[in-house]
Structure formats: C-alpha cells, structure tokens
Enzyme design. Sequence first.
Site, PDB file in Angstrom:
ATOM      1  N   LYS A   1       0.834  -1.206   0.000  1.00 18.52           N
ATOM      2  CA  LYS A   1       0.000   0.000   0.000  1.00 18.52           C
ATOM      3  C   LYS A   1       0.870   1.258   0.000  1.00 18.52           C
ATOM      4  O   LYS A   1       0.468   2.298  -0.536  1.00 18.52           O
ATOM      5  CB  LYS A   1      -0.942   0.001   1.202  1.00 18.52           C
ATOM      6  CG  LYS A   1      -1.872  -1.209   1.251  1.00 18.52           C
ATOM      7  CD  LYS A   1      -2.557  -1.484  -0.072  1.00 18.52           C
ATOM      8  CE  LYS A   1      -3.254  -2.838  -0.100  1.00 18.52           C
ATOM      9  NZ  LYS A   1      -2.347  -3.990  -0.230  1.00 18.52           N
TER      10      LYS A   1
ATOM     11  N   VAL B   1      -4.547 -10.823  -7.550  1.00 21.90           N
ATOM     12  CA  VAL B   1      -4.597  -9.590  -6.749  1.00 21.90           C
ATOM     13  C   VAL B   1      -3.218  -8.949  -6.643  1.00 21.90           C
ATOM     14  O   VAL B   1      -3.045  -7.744  -6.902  1.00 21.90           O
ATOM     15  CB  VAL B   1      -5.166  -9.898  -5.356  1.00 21.90           C
ATOM     16  CG1 VAL B   1      -5.047  -8.671  -4.455  1.00 21.90           C
ATOM     17  CG2 VAL B   1      -6.618 -10.342  -5.458  1.00 21.90           C
TER      18      VAL B   1
ATOM     19  N   GLU C   1      -2.117  -5.279  -8.334  1.00 18.67           N
ATOM     20  CA  GLU C   1      -1.732  -4.156  -7.469  1.00 18.67           C
ATOM     21  C   GLU C   1      -0.318  -3.683  -7.769  1.00 18.67           C
ATOM     22  O   GLU C   1      -0.082  -2.485  -7.989  1.00 18.67           O
ATOM     23  CB  GLU C   1      -1.858  -4.555  -6.004  1.00 18.67           C
ATOM     24  CG  GLU C   1      -3.289  -4.680  -5.517  1.00 18.67           C
ATOM     25  CD  GLU C   1      -3.381  -4.929  -4.021  1.00 18.67           C
ATOM     26  OE1 GLU C   1      -4.499  -4.801  -3.477  1.00 18.67           O
ATOM     27  OE2 GLU C   1      -2.350  -5.230  -3.380  1.00 18.67           O
TER      28      GLU C   1
ATOM     29  N   HIS D   1     -25.912  13.208  -0.768  1.00 15.62           N
ATOM     30  CA  HIS D   1     -25.678  13.700  -2.126  1.00 15.62           C
ATOM     31  C   HIS D   1     -24.699  14.868  -2.078  1.00 15.62           C
ATOM     32  O   HIS D   1     -24.855  15.764  -1.235  1.00 15.62           O
ATOM     33  CB  HIS D   1     -26.986  14.172  -2.763  1.00 15.62           C
ATOM     34  CG  HIS D   1     -26.792  14.800  -4.108  1.00 15.62           C
ATOM     35  ND1 HIS D   1     -26.533  14.067  -5.244  1.00 15.62           N
ATOM     36  CD2 HIS D   1     -26.785  16.114  -4.476  1.00 15.62           C
ATOM     37  CE1 HIS D   1     -26.382  14.898  -6.262  1.00 15.62           C
ATOM     38  NE2 HIS D   1     -26.528  16.136  -5.832  1.00 15.62           N
TER      39      HIS D   1
END
Length: 464
Positions: free
Chosen positions: A52, A182, A186, A443
Amino acid sequence: MKTLHIDVAVIGAGSAGLPAFRAAKAAGASVVLIEGGAYGTTCARVGCMPSKLLIAAAEAAHAARRTAPFGVHVDGAVRIDGREVMARVKGERDRFVGFVVESTEGIPAEERLIGYAHFIDDNVLQVGDHTRVHAKSVVIATGSSPFVPPMYQVLGDRAIVNDDVFAWDDLPRKVAVIGAGVIGLELGQALAWLGVDVTMLGARGRVGPLSDPAIKGYAQQVFSESFRFEPHAQVEAATREGDSVHLRYRDSAGELRDDTFDYVLVTAGRRPNVDRLGLHNTTLELDARGVPTFDPVTLQAGKHPVFIAGDANDVLPLLHEAADEGRAAGENAARFPDVKPLVRRAPISAVFTEPGIAMVGARHADLTDDSFVTGEVSFEDQGRSRVMLRNRGLMHVYVDKASRRFVGAEWIGPDAEHIAHLLSWALQMNLTVDAMLAMPFYHPVVEEGLRTALRNAAAQLPKA
C-alpha cells in the site's frame, strides 16, 4: 536438551498465530508460541502495508499527471525518484514491523521459543536443537510463501516475488509480471504508474478475483490502459541473459513475441508453509499439498487435537480471516475436546488498484442460474465520480429472487473498498434490497451509484 510440557503449542507468530496464542491463554491454557523466522507478520513485512505504501506513491504520481483537466497545470514533467520512493516504502514498512515486533516481544520470554518446529509424533515437537515440546494440542499457523514455477527458478535473482520488490533500493526500468491475480494487479499498476515499463502475462484469463464476465471484461480494458496486459498468454521460454531475462511467449491473440526485462515478478499464487513440519511423522491425514485434511468450520485436523489457521489452511487468505481463524483455533485447542465451530463474517475482499476492485458475499460464478437478479450501475456517468474525474467502473449487485435479500456483488470502481464495507455489513445483517434502499444516501457521493444498482435490481422483482 530442554523439555517442556504444555497445554497448547502455537507454531507461527503471524497474523493467525498471535491471536491463537492470546485466545488459548485467555481460555486458561498454558501456551507456548514458536517462531522460526523473524518476528513481524507477512502483512507488515512484505504484504498489505509495504504494497500500500508503493501504491500510495504510484497514486501520487498518477494524480500529478492528471491535473490539467481541472485547469490546474503542473509545468514540466513529473519526476519520479525511485530511490526516494523505495526509501519511504522501506522506512514506513520498518515502522509497522517494529510495532508488531514490540508487541510480540512483550510476551513473556518463557512463553516464546525461537526455532523451527517439526513433529516427532502427534503430540511432540522438536524446536531447533534446544527444546522438545510435549503439547496436548497444537495450532499450525505457519502461513504461506509465494510459489515460483520451475521455469522461472532457473533465472536466479532476476526472478522475484512480491517479498523481493520491497527490498529494492531503486525502481527498475522494465518488469514482466507473471500472473494477473490480486498481487499482480496491485504491484503491476503501481510500478507502471511509477514509470516502470510493465508487461503482465496471465494464463487463464484472470483479472484479480473477478468471476462476473461483464465486470471482468471491463476491468481487463481498464488495466490494459495502464500496462501491456495479456490475460491469455502462454510463456514458452524464459532464459537469463546477463542481468536481464528474455521471455518468449504467445500473446492473447496467439502471436509469438520476444521481449527482454530487468526482472520477472512471479505472482503465480502461494503455498502453505508445511514442508518443515515433519508431518509425515504423525498419523494426520495429508492432502496432495502435504497439508493435514481439516474441517473448515472447526479448523480441526480429523479427530486430532491439531488445528490449522490462517494462510496455512488456504481457505480465505486474508488478514482479518486469519485473525478470526487464529482466535477460533486457539480457543478450540485450549478447550479440546469441546470444539466449537468458527462463525465467519460476511465475505469481503478488495484489490487496491485504481479504480478499485471489490467483491462481497457470493461470487457470480457460485450463484445458481435463475435464482437471482442483477442490478447494474456504470460509474462513467455517476455524478461524484465525474466531479473527481474518477468515472471509470461497472458494478453488479446480486439479489435473491425468493427472499429479496442481497447476496453478493462484484465490481470495479472508485472507492470500492469503502462501498464494500457497507455491503458486507448489509449482507451480515441479512438485509433485503428494500431495507437497503430505505437507508440514507447523501448527495453527492459515490455511494449513490450503489443505490442505482440496488434500484435496478429491485425493479426486476415482483412488488414486495
């Protein structure tokens, strides 16, 4: 030789082993934690966290290149310093590892053993050359390791796995990624956005974990814009040429291609770490991989007081699942023979690409035809997504025809991991599509796209 008599021996001090140790101890058992490698989990060292960190750097570079449509102009080229990128990745990675190591070393020394464990018989373990452990119950939480096919093993240090990426001091020029799962998606996209020339070679048409044909097809097109993506490639030869690798492969169209790379990043799956355990010395029944056959509900190996948790059992190789399994295995080991089933949470998975991929609940491939309706939304015209210029994505939600309950979803789109949490909670609460549509939607937010998909599904059902 030291001899230790204990209630529960936990082999492995990772994401499953640490919770197993704590759970067994909380249940009143005497416990010892055995670790042959360095402390610090796979997640912290070479998995979730360093990946990450690399992805975050890639997203910063990608964002910097895409400011002009907003009227914000960065004069000159975006410059990526590979050494600075990797220095931050490794520095922050070491910080995360430090927290885990500190926590593990906080366990009393008499409850920890350093060394690789192997079975002498069903209830006796040899740890290194220094300790023999007689345990009433054993938890195997030894994790898994990347698998490198023989074709690539001959390439030496030019064939790498994800662990090796986070040891780089600088970014390479050109990389072939083998496998479109995966990890491949990534790291492949992250490296491409950081300026590395990436070619991804899949073998069976995979695009991450996706099984819905429409979503998979959309995702394939998206990733083909970031790097050369051949989801149906066949590698015929891999040879080492100095500090480079030459690959000969047939692309998805069957055309023969030759190319040269600095590295081949092999992301062809993982295998349970059981080779060193000496399981052949036990009466445990082993499967073709050498893993004890076990009940995925109780994690118990046959009728033995042996329990298998985390990546070692390869049921759901995700950190939160490993932690849950570790706790259940530790409790069952401590309370044996009073074994209780593991209550699993709603299935949830995410791929940290951009746009992100997520799956919740039942996969499309596992659903019975005519038992469900599909609600669809495209994020290309979804309001908030267009505002942010992140309007790429397609989502399918699945609703059971008979019960009207939400049963699963697969999609690629912005903020996918956040929407995945909402859907996993709804699934675990057994909500119907009607109850979900009665929930508040602010919203403008990306989640309004989810509402559209749910409305489309509800419209296909008889009136409630």
